[in-house]
Write a protein that holds these residues in place. Sequence first.
Motif, PDB file in Angstrom:
ATOM      1  N   LEU A  19      -7.197   6.309   2.823  1.00  0.00           N
ATOM      2  CA  LEU A  19      -7.297   7.608   3.492  1.00  0.00           C
ATOM      3  C   LEU A  19      -8.314   7.502   4.621  1.00  0.00           C
ATOM      4  O   LEU A  19      -9.485   7.852   4.474  1.00  0.00           O
ATOM      5  CB  LEU A  19      -7.694   8.703   2.489  1.00  0.00           C
ATOM      6  N   THR A  20      -7.859   7.005   5.745  1.00  0.00           N
ATOM      7  CA  THR A  20      -8.710   6.832   6.919  1.00  0.00           C
ATOM      8  C   THR A  20      -8.049   7.491   8.120  1.00  0.00           C
ATOM      9  O   THR A  20      -6.869   7.859   8.091  1.00  0.00           O
ATOM     10  CB  THR A  20      -8.939   5.335   7.211  1.00  0.00           C
ATOM     11  N   ALA A  21      -8.820   7.613   9.175  1.00  0.00           N
ATOM     12  CA  ALA A  21      -8.308   8.245  10.399  1.00  0.00           C
ATOM     13  C   ALA A  21      -7.193   7.432  11.040  1.00  0.00           C
ATOM     14  O   ALA A  21      -6.430   7.954  11.860  1.00  0.00           O
ATOM     15  CB  ALA A  21      -9.450   8.456  11.386  1.00  0.00           C
ATOM     16  N   THR A  22      -7.078   6.152  10.689  1.00  0.00           N
ATOM     17  CA  THR A  22      -6.057   5.293  11.294  1.00  0.00           C
ATOM     18  C   THR A  22      -4.711   5.394  10.582  1.00  0.00           C
ATOM     19  O   THR A  22      -3.719   4.868  11.061  1.00  0.00           O
ATOM     20  CB  THR A  22      -6.513   3.827  11.284  1.00  0.00           C
ATOM     21  N   LYS A  23      -4.679   6.064   9.432  1.00  0.00           N
ATOM     22  CA  LYS A  23      -3.440   6.166   8.659  1.00  0.00           C
ATOM     23  C   LYS A  23      -2.883   7.577   8.743  1.00  0.00           C
ATOM     24  O   LYS A  23      -3.623   8.566   8.767  1.00  0.00           O
ATOM     25  CB  LYS A  23      -3.702   5.832   7.183  1.00  0.00           C
ATOM     26  N   THR A  24      -1.565   7.676   8.772  1.00  0.00           N
ATOM     27  CA  THR A  24      -0.901   8.972   8.681  1.00  0.00           C
ATOM     28  C   THR A  24      -0.219   9.072   7.321  1.00  0.00           C
ATOM     29  O   THR A  24       0.209   8.062   6.757  1.00  0.00           O
ATOM     30  CB  THR A  24       0.146   9.138   9.795  1.00  0.00           C
ATOM     31  N   ILE A  25      -0.136  10.307   6.817  1.00  0.00           N
ATOM     32  CA  ILE A  25       0.408  10.520   5.477  1.00  0.00           C
ATOM     33  C   ILE A  25       1.565  11.508   5.557  1.00  0.00           C
ATOM     34  O   ILE A  25       1.449  12.563   6.192  1.00  0.00           O
ATOM     35  CB  ILE A  25      -0.664  11.104   4.524  1.00  0.00           C
ATOM     36  N   PHE A  26       2.684  11.178   4.914  1.00  0.00           N
ATOM     37  CA  PHE A  26       3.785  12.123   4.766  1.00  0.00           C
ATOM     38  C   PHE A  26       4.011  12.353   3.278  1.00  0.00           C
ATOM     39  O   PHE A  26       4.194  11.408   2.503  1.00  0.00           O
ATOM     40  CB  PHE A  26       5.071  11.612   5.401  1.00  0.00           C
ATOM     41  N   ASP A  27       3.962  13.626   2.861  1.00  0.00           N
ATOM     42  CA  ASP A  27       4.141  13.991   1.458  1.00  0.00           C
ATOM     43  C   ASP A  27       5.576  14.454   1.253  1.00  0.00           C
ATOM     44  O   ASP A  27       5.945  15.568   1.640  1.00  0.00           O
ATOM     45  CB  ASP A  27       3.142  15.096   1.087  1.00  0.00           C
ATOM     46  N   TYR A  28       6.384  13.591   0.652  1.00  0.00           N
ATOM     47  CA  TYR A  28       7.816  13.847   0.439  1.00  0.00           C
ATOM     48  C   TYR A  28       7.958  14.628  -0.868  1.00  0.00           C
ATOM     49  O   TYR A  28       7.833  14.063  -1.945  1.00  0.00           O
ATOM     50  CB  TYR A  28       8.555  12.511   0.357  1.00  0.00           C
ATOM     51  N   THR A  76       9.586  13.043   8.691  1.00  0.00           N
ATOM     52  CA  THR A  76       9.222  12.091   9.740  1.00  0.00           C
ATOM     53  C   THR A  76       8.470  10.910   9.163  1.00  0.00           C
ATOM     54  O   THR A  76       7.832  11.012   8.111  1.00  0.00           O
ATOM     55  CB  THR A  76       8.342  12.770  10.810  1.00  0.00           C
ATOM     56  N   ALA A  77       8.513   9.784   9.866  1.00  0.00           N
ATOM     57  CA  ALA A  77       7.881   8.549   9.406  1.00  0.00           C
ATOM     58  C   ALA A  77       6.354   8.668   9.443  1.00  0.00           C
ATOM     59  O   ALA A  77       5.784   9.421  10.233  1.00  0.00           O
ATOM     60  CB  ALA A  77       8.346   7.379  10.255  1.00  0.00           C
ATOM     61  N   ALA A  78       5.694   7.911   8.566  1.00  0.00           N
ATOM     62  CA  ALA A  78       4.231   7.878   8.522  1.00  0.00           C
ATOM     63  C   ALA A  78       3.793   6.536   7.961  1.00  0.00           C
ATOM     64  O   ALA A  78       4.583   5.788   7.372  1.00  0.00           O
ATOM     65  CB  ALA A  78       3.695   9.011   7.652  1.00  0.00           C
ATOM     66  N   GLU A 101      12.450   4.844   3.394  1.00  0.00           N
ATOM     67  CA  GLU A 101      12.865   4.690   4.788  1.00  0.00           C
ATOM     68  C   GLU A 101      11.791   5.222   5.741  1.00  0.00           C
ATOM     69  O   GLU A 101      11.573   4.674   6.825  1.00  0.00           O
ATOM     70  CB  GLU A 101      14.186   5.432   5.017  1.00  0.00           C
ATOM     71  N   LEU A 102      11.089   6.276   5.339  1.00  0.00           N
ATOM     72  CA  LEU A 102      10.075   6.892   6.200  1.00  0.00           C
ATOM     73  C   LEU A 102       8.748   6.135   6.186  1.00  0.00           C
ATOM     74  O   LEU A 102       7.916   6.322   7.068  1.00  0.00           O
ATOM     75  CB  LEU A 102       9.826   8.340   5.763  1.00  0.00           C
ATOM     76  N   ALA A 103       8.523   5.311   5.178  1.00  0.00           N
ATOM     77  CA  ALA A 103       7.232   4.612   5.042  1.00  0.00           C
ATOM     78  C   ALA A 103       7.158   3.439   6.001  1.00  0.00           C
ATOM     79  O   ALA A 103       8.008   2.548   5.975  1.00  0.00           O
ATOM     80  CB  ALA A 103       7.046   4.136   3.608  1.00  0.00           C
ATOM     81  N   GLU A 104       6.134   3.428   6.838  1.00  0.00           N
ATOM     82  CA  GLU A 104       5.938   2.315   7.767  1.00  0.00           C
ATOM     83  C   GLU A 104       5.187   1.164   7.100  1.00  0.00           C
ATOM     84  O   GLU A 104       5.439   0.002   7.380  1.00  0.00           O
ATOM     85  CB  GLU A 104       5.181   2.798   8.997  1.00  0.00           C
ATOM     86  N   GLU A 105       4.227   1.491   6.236  1.00  0.00           N
ATOM     87  CA  GLU A 105       3.439   0.459   5.559  1.00  0.00           C
ATOM     88  C   GLU A 105       3.580   0.513   4.042  1.00  0.00           C
ATOM     89  O   GLU A 105       3.748  -0.513   3.396  1.00  0.00           O
ATOM     90  CB  GLU A 105       1.944   0.613   5.904  1.00  0.00           C
ATOM     91  N   LEU A 106       3.523   1.738   3.476  1.00  0.00           N
ATOM     92  CA  LEU A 106       3.379   1.851   2.026  1.00  0.00           C
ATOM     93  C   LEU A 106       4.070   3.103   1.510  1.00  0.00           C
ATOM     94  O   LEU A 106       3.940   4.175   2.085  1.00  0.00           O
ATOM     95  CB  LEU A 106       1.883   1.906   1.669  1.00  0.00           C
TER      96      LEU A 106
END
Length: 856
Positions: A208-217, A249-251, A278-283
């Motif tokens: 949970l850092t400023a460099t990561k985006t989070i999408f709650d599905y 949207t992707a995160a 499909e939406l997860a870019e890293e994790l």
Amino acid sequence: MTQQLLQGKRVSLNVYQHQDLLPTNPIDVLKRIDEARQIANSEDELQFNVVKIREDLQSITFLDYANFFEDGFPLLRQYWTVDLNSQCCRFRSYKDSTNPPVLHRKELLLPKEHAEFSEFQALTKQAETIGLLEDTTNIGFYIPWTSVLREKGFTVSGNNLFPIGNIQDSDEVDAGQKSYNEIARYRTALSRSNFSAPIQLLERLGYLTATKTIFDYGCGKGDDLKGLKLNGISAWGWDPHFAPEQQKTAASIVNLGFVINVIERADERKEALLGAYELAEELLVVSVMLKHLERDQGRPYNDGIVTGRGTFQRYYSQEEIIAYVKATLGEDPIPIAPGIVFIFKDKNEEQRFLSRRANRRTTRIRPLNRAPRIIVSPELRRREKTLQVYENNKENLDALWVSWVELGRIPESDELIVFDEIKAQIGSIKKACAILISSKGDDAEEVVRHAAEARADEIALYFAKLQFERRTPYIQLENGLQRDTKSLYGTYKAAQNAGVKLLYQIADIEAILAACLKAEQEGFGWLDADNALTLHTSLIDRLSPLLRCYINCGLQLYGDASNADLIKIHSRSGKLTLMEFDGFEENLLPRMISRTKILLRKQTIEFYDYVDEYAPPYLYYKSRYINEEFDSYELQVAFEISLESICPDISRGYGPAAVELDNQLSEKRYKIIGMRLERSHTIPNLDDPCGRYFKYRDLIECGETQKETKIDNLPKNPESYTALYDLATEVLDPIIDYFGMIKLTYGFCSHELSKKITKRVVAKLDQHCSFEKGKNGNLICKRGGAAVDFYIEDEDSMTVAGWIGDNLIFDRMYVYGHQNPIHISYSESRAKLSFLLTVKNGKLIPRMLSDYSLKG
């Protein structure tokens, strides 16, 4: 040394062992345990499954944990502590405690070959991963432990941890009113006061850092999203019921938290998992509800159940969710915690994650600023008519129950607001009371009887106090008191006689002593060797009527006991002592201000002022005089355990004078900060003692290069001085005690000095630089600790090293040969790794030693 021989869980000066581990002890330890067992058995019927052994074998404690093997974190029921010097036994029961002690890491109490060792070890690892065991000073008792569990989003069932996940709102309709084709998925959304379990794990693992985006599905009501945004993290989400208008949207990270377990159709469940991936870019983080025996069994539907609230749940095992994710996505998920798995789309990030799991630091984030909401959904029970009546009128009947237990008798019409409603609903108050007895469990009659006895005791105590005043006619008694007297004693005269009898009983020394002993066993004070009971004045109302009557007699001369902090009941001498302390509530070591001794038999008072006349002493072991239900009790106990290990003198007699303790703590580089005992952040004088045989100067100015170059070699970091002190006391002092004085050849090395030493020195590894930092602000040696090289004249270094390996705890030891110096280090890791260095082709080759057969 006993400390090194005993197996088990070590806490300060004590070792905890399950009874299955006892046979591994040396003969002398087994004899002491047997001696203690006989003493304890002579006074009581001893029941235990854990033994606490003090390393000096001066005391043995037998502990009885409820359901040791069945409960993941068992609660303490009772214990017996035997002082083998005085041959005395002290008993404590937690039967009525609301905050009993909790046992963690129970596998450490068992032999490693025990059949359940691995299961318990796995539970501990899960708890560590979740962060449940981070603050050991705040989880040792039931209330703070359950609070931590709730905050982390988990619950315990047996020897398993389960994510709380979805909790149904209690105001939803019954399942019987809902058809199976109308599954209300949205009702599983949880209103959270803290982050959900998967979000908390992302926080702990540094995602949970400023460099990561989070999408709650499947974000539900969006409480996780609110908290994330509050902490400056880019987060958004979608939910088919609460946020259907939001875009998928992707995160960087996608959280599929407790979603697939509430979808009743297998095809939609698969679609949700594939869509989130499909939406997860890293994790992708997937969380599900796990199976356990306490789950609502519900009504079977598809591959799950319909719950009592009309929601669908598909409970998984850990193995099932791993297999399902792998089969659906074709990826190997990484289990992180019970019911929670990570699936990395970025394989480089997956490798980075796996490599740093063992050593992680995270930044704490703020929880939502809302009070916790815990909802329990009671199931209607229709099997018996009485229970149905109770359920239909539960609110009013519960109000009657509370009033009945509080009064110790059935309330009258003007004492219960819903009295007339109950009569209209049930028919009579007598019938309502019968329904309550049937509905409140097997011990309902015992609860009512106990309440009546307690109130009768209060009445007797009241009439005992009236003997010191002008007698009040019955007609002038308060209306409720008249009713109590009539209900519990029958007549006014009988109640008066009970008070007089109680008053006369305070002259019975044996009765007073028995009451003091019972109070201590229930957690209300400390009974000393002189049979005097000392307790916090707020606990007076929890004592038996006899002791309260005894105290009331003394307070006729003193006044209100709340003006003091502690009260001491001298059971044999007819005295009371009241003590006042400076900051009793907020200080770990409060200092006495005054002491007032009341001589009941002489009706006189003696006053002692500790401000001007005497040096104010510390109150050691404050926890003895309060109990586990006090605020910060667990921090107080943790402090006392630490203090006793540092300054064992506090357990002898009244303990050292305040100035003596202050000097000991200062010398050992400790200070009290808030509610904790921490290492000092000061720089000592070079000529201050560093252990029993050296000064700090000796460990800093002992190297040849330093003497030749005169380079400033002073440590700049206070932690380096602390590390040198620990090295001296834990390693060097015991060596000198056994062999005689040692010769130091190399000690502390500053960053500047290390540049001048070019041969056989590796500053980044050898710990001579201790906690010093380079120009980049990082530790020169990441191992920390401290190290010295030394030898002993007329002693074979191999023999010395063998003795060290057999008897001491250290970090690393390098042995260079029979006549060469030994390198020894000490740090918090206490790795106890030994290496023999031999020359091969002009190079030193280290060989790790698995044992200490170095002699000769």
